[in-house]
Design a protein around this motif. Structure first.
Motif, short mmCIF file in Angstrom:
data_model
loop_
_atom_site.label_atom_id
_atom_site.label_comp_id
_atom_site.label_asym_id
_atom_site.label_seq_id
_atom_site.Cartn_x
_atom_site.Cartn_y
_atom_site.Cartn_z
N SER A 183 -34.53 44.50 -2.22
CA SER A 183 -33.65 43.71 -1.36
C SER A 183 -32.97 44.59 -0.32
CB SER A 183 -32.62 42.95 -2.18
OG SER A 183 -31.80 43.86 -2.89
N ALA A 184 -32.64 45.84 -0.68
CA ALA A 184 -32.05 46.75 0.31
C ALA A 184 -33.08 47.09 1.39
CB ALA A 184 -31.56 48.02 -0.38
N GLY A 185 -34.34 47.27 0.99
CA GLY A 185 -35.38 47.53 1.98
C GLY A 185 -35.61 46.34 2.89
N ALA A 239 -33.38 43.96 3.58
CA ALA A 239 -32.21 43.82 4.44
C ALA A 239 -32.25 44.84 5.57
CB ALA A 239 -30.93 43.98 3.62
N SER A 240 -32.67 46.06 5.28
CA SER A 240 -32.79 47.08 6.32
C SER A 240 -33.85 46.70 7.35
CB SER A 240 -33.13 48.43 5.70
OG SER A 240 -32.14 48.84 4.82
N ALA A 241 -34.98 46.20 6.88
CA ALA A 241 -36.05 45.81 7.80
C ALA A 241 -35.61 44.67 8.71
CB ALA A 241 -37.30 45.42 7.02
N TRP A 242 -34.94 43.66 8.15
CA TRP A 242 -34.49 42.54 8.97
C TRP A 242 -33.37 42.95 9.89
CZ3 TRP A 242 -37.53 38.92 10.05
CH2 TRP A 242 -38.45 38.46 9.13
N ALA A 243 -32.49 43.86 9.46
CA ALA A 243 -31.44 44.35 10.35
C ALA A 243 -32.06 45.14 11.50
CB ALA A 243 -30.45 45.22 9.58
N PHE A 244 -33.09 45.93 11.22
CA PHE A 244 -33.77 46.68 12.27
C PHE A 244 -34.46 45.73 13.25
CE2 PHE A 244 -37.40 49.01 14.01
CZ PHE A 244 -36.75 50.12 14.52
N TRP A 268 -31.54 44.00 15.38
CA TRP A 268 -30.74 44.74 16.33
C TRP A 268 -31.53 45.71 17.20
CZ3 TRP A 268 -27.95 43.61 11.73
CH2 TRP A 268 -26.85 42.78 11.95
N LEU A 277 -31.91 38.23 6.58
CA LEU A 277 -31.04 39.35 6.24
C LEU A 277 -30.02 38.94 5.17
CD1 LEU A 277 -29.87 42.23 6.87
CD2 LEU A 277 -28.47 41.11 8.58
N VAL A 303 -29.58 40.12 1.17
CA VAL A 303 -28.31 40.58 0.58
C VAL A 303 -27.99 39.78 -0.67
CG1 VAL A 303 -25.82 40.72 0.97
CG2 VAL A 303 -27.40 41.49 2.73
#
Length: 117
Positions: A17-19, A21-26, A29, A49, A53
């Motif tokens: 889930s952290a990966g 969330a990081s991919a969707w945040a990248f 933004w 995202l 989380v």
């Protein structure tokens, strides 16, 4: 042994889930980073995202049903279409599959409610 498998499932769910969330945040933004995904707009990326989380929080608390629902909501709309790509994008699909594995591990080793005597 069951407790170790349960903690392994929780850790796997948290990492996946952290990966995600990081991919969707990248993707949200840094639109010029080469991650042009057709069919996903800014609101969709933000929802995925938030979903990642929520899956991470559910992994920490060991809620296999919530993790499985997050897998279904994330994998079938977009994760399955990202698997055949030849960029870094298939990792999002594989991380979704990790959520499913985490849900199975946590669900198989959860404690059963004891019947009242």
């Amino acid at each position: 042994m069951a407790k170790t498998i349960n903690w392994l499932g929780r850790a796997l769910g948290l990492v996946c889930s952290a990966g995600l969330a990081s991919a969707w945040a990248f993707a949200l933004w840094v639109p010029s980073g080469g991650l042009t995904i057709t069919g996903v707009n800014v609101i969709g990326a933000l929802l995925f995202l938030v979903l990642a989380v929520f899956a991470g929080i559910a992994s920490v608390y060991g809620h296999a049903t919530v993790i499985a629902l997050a897998f279904i909501a994330s994998f079938f709309p977009i994760g399955v279409s990202l698997l055949p790509r030849d960029h870094r994008l298939p990792w999002a699909g594989w991380l979704d599959n990790g959520l499913l594995l985490a849900a199975v591990l946590i669900g198989a080793t959860r404690r059963r409610a004891q019947a009242a005597a």
